[in-house]
Design an enzyme around this catalytic site. Sequence first.
Site, PDB file in Angstrom:
ATOM      1  CG  HIS A 163       4.814  -9.197 -11.263  1.00  0.00           C
ATOM      2  ND1 HIS A 163       4.512  -9.694 -12.699  1.00  0.00           N
ATOM      3  CD2 HIS A 163       4.485 -10.832 -10.485  1.00  0.00           C
ATOM      4  CE1 HIS A 163       2.963  -9.855 -12.986  1.00  0.00           C
ATOM      5  NE2 HIS A 163       3.459  -9.928 -11.506  1.00  0.00           N
ATOM      6  CG  ASP A 371      13.189  -3.609 -13.375  1.00  0.00           C
ATOM      7  OD1 ASP A 371      12.507  -3.456 -12.918  1.00  0.00           O
ATOM      8  OD2 ASP A 371      12.981  -2.224 -13.342  1.00  0.00           O
TER       9      ASP A 371
HETATM   10  C1  G6P Z   1       6.194  -3.380  -9.390  1.00  0.00           C
HETATM   11  C2  G6P Z   1       5.549  -4.919  -8.252  1.00  0.00           C
HETATM   12  C3  G6P Z   1       3.955  -4.898  -7.981  1.00  0.00           C
HETATM   13  C4  G6P Z   1       3.958  -3.377  -7.344  1.00  0.00           C
HETATM   14  C5  G6P Z   1       4.122  -2.672  -8.342  1.00  0.00           C
HETATM   15  C6  G6P Z   1       3.545  -0.510  -7.903  1.00  0.00           C
HETATM   16  O1  G6P Z   1       6.074  -3.736  -9.794  1.00  0.00           O
HETATM   17  O2  G6P Z   1       5.777  -6.174  -8.555  1.00  0.00           O
HETATM   18  O3  G6P Z   1       4.145  -5.638  -6.992  1.00  0.00           O
HETATM   19  O4  G6P Z   1       2.081  -3.421  -7.458  1.00  0.00           O
HETATM   20  O5  G6P Z   1       5.447  -2.446  -7.949  1.00  0.00           O
HETATM   21  O6  G6P Z   1       3.623  -0.612  -6.561  1.00  0.00           O
HETATM   22  P1  G6P Z   1       2.794  -0.639  -5.495  1.00  0.00           P
HETATM   23  O7  G6P Z   1       3.723  -0.657  -4.174  1.00  0.00           O
HETATM   24  O8  G6P Z   1       2.927   1.056  -5.091  1.00  0.00           O
HETATM   25  O9  G6P Z   1       1.673  -1.838  -5.451  1.00  0.00           O
END
Ligand code: G6P
Length: 469
Positions: A163, A371
């Site tokens: 992602h 991003d």
């Molecule tokens: C981004 C990353 C995800 C992640 C999200 C939230 O979108 O690509 O993999 O889950 O951020 O971050 P966190 O560390 O809270 O899971």
Amino acid sequence: MSETSSSGRPIIIAANRLPVMRADGGQWTPSPGGLVRALYPMLRESGGTWVGWTGEPDDDPEPFTVEGVDLRPIPISADEMTLYYEGFSNDALWPLYHDALRESTFDNDQWQAYRSVNERFAAELAEVAPDESVVWVHDYQLQLVPGLLRERRPDLTIGFFLHIPFPPVDLFTRLPWRDQIATGLLGCDLVGFQRPKDAANFVATVDQLLDVAIDGNTIAHGGRTTSVGEYPISIDVAEVEEIATGRATRQRTSQIRARLGDPEVIMLGVDRLDYTKGIGLRLRAFARLLEDGRLDPTRHVMVQVATPTREAVEHYQDERASIERLVGEINGRFSRIGLPVVHYLYQSLPYDELVALYRAGDVMLVTPFRDGMNLVAKEYAAAHIDGDGVLVLSEFAGAADELTDAVLVNPHDERALQDAIVEAVEMHRHERRGRMSGLRDQIRKSDVQGWADRFLAALDVASTTRKES
Ligand code: G6P
């Protein structure tokens, strides 16, 4: 989308986080971030299995079901949370994959914890995946899972989607465990990226590091093949439109505008509080425009929602402190009694409140330094069912490839960012509507459903190719 792949086989999703986490009162609420926002509606439609962490250390609940989705929690200890999640994932990989915007910490204990959590995921997947089923692994926290799972279960079709950006070779090769990570990903039948550039970086990386033969988008290695491609992720456009159309949202949008003092222009930022997002940059641009008189504090206000994230990681603590100091300085200088110029919320807001805010926002500022995609940009366009509103978008967000009707800007160029904001604020109604209609056509053409269908169809083809080769 159904819970089966295009060839009719069951699908199991693996991601670091489950789509729900425990709220303060113990009840389940949606987890933060674009990954969950994109994948969850898709699975909720039809049921399916999701393997991941609840977000709490040492939390080991029995498998459970939320909204028809079968959730299989993976326990992560407090030590592993520090080493695997805050450490290797978010203090080594995250900055490295985002242009090395902050220095990465490379630490062998963190790496060992990353390996062992990835092994736990692979073991659980090997156990729950039915014969010949499809396992779809997500994001940078789980890059070793495909290789580890392939060793245990050669029958499975394995896909991976990153992602976030995949870095250029010269950055990736800084990683002391670069070979292991690259090899881990080659356990897949298909590795998907957001942009062609990310896919090209990955191909160049394995070409340099490993013994592989590359033919177009197929990598041959050790008697198997892995395909590579780009699949820009999107949002559930229908869901956002439905919320945006609702009476409650319309009322809330009017109420928000009134509470903000009915200004002429509301500028909006919505981000996880992450140093990649360029929040400070846009606040400084706003302050400079007020100072120079190009914006007027009685007519222009800014709302910045910053969702708490990774609060134990020092780079995030520094970023928060710097943003909050800036907000204080700007408000101290330009606000009037009862009417701040910057409304800052360090909170995670419910989705319908966010959609109401999007609708209230005349100008949306999405200005990351880097991003993978940025789904907020797409959500803003989906919410503007009135056909109005201007999106200012960084060229360094993956979304800029598709959302060419935004006002595109290089956020590293201070003057250009200030000019882009003024251009958005002063844009003629006719041009605003023309651009918004282009943005909305674009996101309708490729919503999250189409993204998943395209990835899974390509995964079926890739696994057939692997089995026949
Ligand atoms: C981004 C990353 C995800 C992640 C999200 C939230 O979108 O690509 O993999 O889950 O951020 O971050 P966190 O560390 O809270 O899971």
